[in-house]
Design a protein around this motif. Structure first.
Motif, PDB file in Angstrom:
ATOM      1  N   ASN A   1       0.771  -1.199  -0.077  1.00 19.37           N
ATOM      2  CA  ASN A   1       0.101   0.095  -0.058  1.00 19.37           C
ATOM      3  C   ASN A   1       0.981   1.177  -0.090  1.00 19.37           C
ATOM      4  O   ASN A   1       1.957   1.450   0.732  1.00 19.37           O
ATOM      5  CB  ASN A   1      -0.866   0.199   1.146  1.00 19.37           C
ATOM      6  CG  ASN A   1      -2.147  -1.179   1.117  1.00 19.37           C
ATOM      7  OD1 ASN A   1      -2.376  -1.505   0.076  1.00 19.37           O
ATOM      8  ND2 ASN A   1      -2.368  -1.457   2.472  1.00 19.37           N
ATOM      9  N   ILE A   2       0.358   2.209  -0.670  1.00 21.00           N
ATOM     10  CA  ILE A   2       1.124   3.554  -0.622  1.00 21.00           C
ATOM     11  C   ILE A   2       0.131   4.708  -0.316  1.00 21.00           C
ATOM     12  O   ILE A   2      -1.260   4.659  -0.867  1.00 21.00           O
ATOM     13  CB  ILE A   2       1.794   3.838  -2.180  1.00 21.00           C
ATOM     14  CG1 ILE A   2       2.497   2.889  -2.839  1.00 21.00           C
ATOM     15  CG2 ILE A   2       2.315   5.492  -2.153  1.00 21.00           C
ATOM     16  CD1 ILE A   2       3.213   2.920  -4.003  1.00 21.00           C
ATOM     17  N   THR A   3       0.464   5.270   0.724  1.00 17.41           N
ATOM     18  CA  THR A   3      -0.373   6.367   1.161  1.00 17.41           C
ATOM     19  C   THR A   3       0.636   7.899   1.201  1.00 17.41           C
ATOM     20  O   THR A   3       1.416   7.930   1.753  1.00 17.41           O
ATOM     21  CB  THR A   3      -0.915   5.984   2.786  1.00 17.41           C
ATOM     22  OG1 THR A   3      -1.548   4.888   2.548  1.00 17.41           O
ATOM     23  CG2 THR A   3      -1.859   7.404   3.252  1.00 17.41           C
ATOM     24  N   VAL A   4      -0.125   8.795   0.687  1.00 18.89           N
ATOM     25  CA  VAL A   4       0.501  10.222   0.549  1.00 18.89           C
ATOM     26  C   VAL A   4      -0.421  10.861   1.152  1.00 18.89           C
ATOM     27  O   VAL A   4      -1.606  11.295   0.731  1.00 18.89           O
ATOM     28  CB  VAL A   4       0.798  10.395  -0.824  1.00 18.89           C
ATOM     29  CG1 VAL A   4       1.340  11.879  -1.046  1.00 18.89           C
ATOM     30  CG2 VAL A   4       1.676   9.434  -1.551  1.00 18.89           C
ATOM     31  N   SER A   5       0.024  11.657   2.294  1.00 15.32           N
ATOM     32  CA  SER A   5      -0.861  12.517   3.243  1.00 15.32           C
ATOM     33  C   SER A   5      -0.637  13.927   2.654  1.00 15.32           C
ATOM     34  O   SER A   5      -1.572  14.880   2.705  1.00 15.32           O
ATOM     35  CB  SER A   5      -0.667  12.206   4.422  1.00 15.32           C
ATOM     36  OG  SER A   5       0.700  12.911   4.791  1.00 15.32           O
ATOM     37  N   GLY A   6       0.190  14.328   1.777  1.00 19.11           N
ATOM     38  CA  GLY A   6       0.558  15.668   1.325  1.00 19.11           C
ATOM     39  C   GLY A   6       0.360  15.506  -0.169  1.00 19.11           C
ATOM     40  O   GLY A   6      -0.603  14.779  -0.891  1.00 19.11           O
ATOM     41  N   SER A   7       1.328  16.284  -0.864  1.00 16.69           N
ATOM     42  CA  SER A   7       1.236  16.259  -2.347  1.00 16.69           C
ATOM     43  C   SER A   7       2.183  15.059  -2.957  1.00 16.69           C
ATOM     44  O   SER A   7       3.289  14.832  -2.124  1.00 16.69           O
ATOM     45  CB  SER A   7       2.041  17.693  -2.793  1.00 16.69           C
ATOM     46  OG  SER A   7       0.773  18.700  -2.561  1.00 16.69           O
ATOM     47  N   LEU A   8       1.889  14.961  -4.142  1.00 18.12           N
ATOM     48  CA  LEU A   8       2.918  13.757  -4.845  1.00 18.12           C
ATOM     49  C   LEU A   8       3.234  14.198  -6.382  1.00 18.12           C
ATOM     50  O   LEU A   8       2.532  14.583  -6.862  1.00 18.12           O
ATOM     51  CB  LEU A   8       2.355  12.352  -4.762  1.00 18.12           C
ATOM     52  CG  LEU A   8       3.057  11.232  -5.562  1.00 18.12           C
ATOM     53  CD1 LEU A   8       4.362  11.082  -4.752  1.00 18.12           C
ATOM     54  CD2 LEU A   8       2.292  10.072  -5.547  1.00 18.12           C
ATOM     55  N   THR A   9       4.345  14.283  -6.503  1.00 19.56           N
ATOM     56  CA  THR A   9       4.716  14.747  -8.048  1.00 19.56           C
ATOM     57  C   THR A   9       5.685  13.680  -8.422  1.00 19.56           C
ATOM     58  O   THR A   9       6.856  13.249  -7.694  1.00 19.56           O
ATOM     59  CB  THR A   9       5.480  16.275  -7.880  1.00 19.56           C
ATOM     60  OG1 THR A   9       4.749  17.104  -7.487  1.00 19.56           O
ATOM     61  CG2 THR A   9       5.823  16.516  -9.504  1.00 19.56           C
ATOM     62  N   GLU A  10       5.211  13.082  -9.687  1.00 14.35           N
ATOM     63  CA  GLU A  10       6.234  12.037 -10.332  1.00 14.35           C
ATOM     64  C   GLU A  10       6.488  12.729 -11.641  1.00 14.35           C
ATOM     65  O   GLU A  10       6.203  13.208 -12.301  1.00 14.35           O
ATOM     66  CB  GLU A  10       5.347  10.893 -10.537  1.00 14.35           C
ATOM     67  CG  GLU A  10       4.852  10.192  -9.241  1.00 14.35           C
ATOM     68  CD  GLU A  10       4.058   8.995  -9.743  1.00 14.35           C
ATOM     69  OE1 GLU A  10       4.427   7.909  -9.118  1.00 14.35           O
ATOM     70  OE2 GLU A  10       3.224   9.012 -10.372  1.00 14.35           O
ATOM     71  N   SER A  11       7.884  12.470 -11.912  1.00 10.73           N
ATOM     72  CA  SER A  11       8.563  12.933 -13.081  1.00 10.73           C
ATOM     73  C   SER A  11       9.500  11.750 -13.746  1.00 10.73           C
ATOM     74  O   SER A  11      10.377  11.405 -12.855  1.00 10.73           O
ATOM     75  CB  SER A  11       9.632  14.166 -12.769  1.00 10.73           C
ATOM     76  OG  SER A  11      10.010  14.649 -14.151  1.00 10.73           O
ATOM     77  N   VAL A  12       9.001  11.372 -14.786  1.00  9.88           N
ATOM     78  CA  VAL A  12       9.470  10.140 -15.481  1.00  9.88           C
ATOM     79  C   VAL A  12      10.050  10.743 -16.894  1.00  9.88           C
ATOM     80  O   VAL A  12       9.248  11.160 -17.812  1.00  9.88           O
ATOM     81  CB  VAL A  12       8.568   8.964 -15.582  1.00  9.88           C
ATOM     82  CG1 VAL A  12       9.407   7.848 -16.336  1.00  9.88           C
ATOM     83  CG2 VAL A  12       7.924   8.521 -14.268  1.00  9.88           C
ATOM     84  N   THR A  13      11.314  10.477 -17.037  1.00 12.94           N
ATOM     85  CA  THR A  13      11.824  11.045 -18.492  1.00 12.94           C
ATOM     86  C   THR A  13      11.942   9.544 -19.426  1.00 12.94           C
ATOM     87  O   THR A  13      11.808   9.782 -20.711  1.00 12.94           O
ATOM     88  CB  THR A  13      13.293  11.241 -18.301  1.00 12.94           C
ATOM     89  OG1 THR A  13      14.122  10.471 -17.935  1.00 12.94           O
ATOM     90  CG2 THR A  13      13.385  12.529 -17.442  1.00 12.94           C
TER      91      THR A  13
END
Length: 132
Positions: A1-13
């Protein structure tokens, strides 16, 4: 399980491939925006359903095509309006109900407004009156 309580930014090139063994559900409490620099393709091996609790809008700056290899059904519980500078229908049209026009209707180049028929013989010989 992945839980994010704030912001999440993903950058994939490079390329991302995700494979899910069963169903994949995403719930977004507010808005979800996808910005795609190229082609966005959604495909399904079965049925594809898009639904909205509000207004559904598709905008396109260029040609938009809807294509099916089977019957297409456009259904509205209320009035359906087609608005275009010109509408071409290239096959037969079956109308169930009354067809009305706010301007003259042409059939094979003949006006429906003031249109009459001449009966050349018999007890009904003469000219018919124009439609009301």
């Amino acid at each position: 399980n992945i839980t994010v309580s704030g912001s999440l930014t993903e950058s994939v090139t490079k390329r991302v491939t995700e494979t899910y063994a069963a169903s994949h559900n995403t719930t977004v409490a507010a808005n979800r925006v996808q910005t795609i620099g190229g082609v966005l393709k959604n495909s399904s091996g079965s049925n594809m359903v898009m639904s909205s609790g509000g207004k559904g809008i598709f905008n396109s700056k260029e040609k938009m095509e809807l294509e099916t290899k089977d019957t297409q059904l456009l259904k509205s519980e209320n009035q359906q309006t087609l608005t275009a500078s010109n509408t071409d229908i290239t096959q037969d049209v079956d109308v169930t109900g009354t067809s009305t026009a706010s301007v003259d209707h042409l059939s094979n180049g003949k006006s429906g407004f003031g249109h009459t028929h001449t009966i050349s013989g018999g007890s009904s010989a003469g000219t018919t009156s124009a439609p009301d």
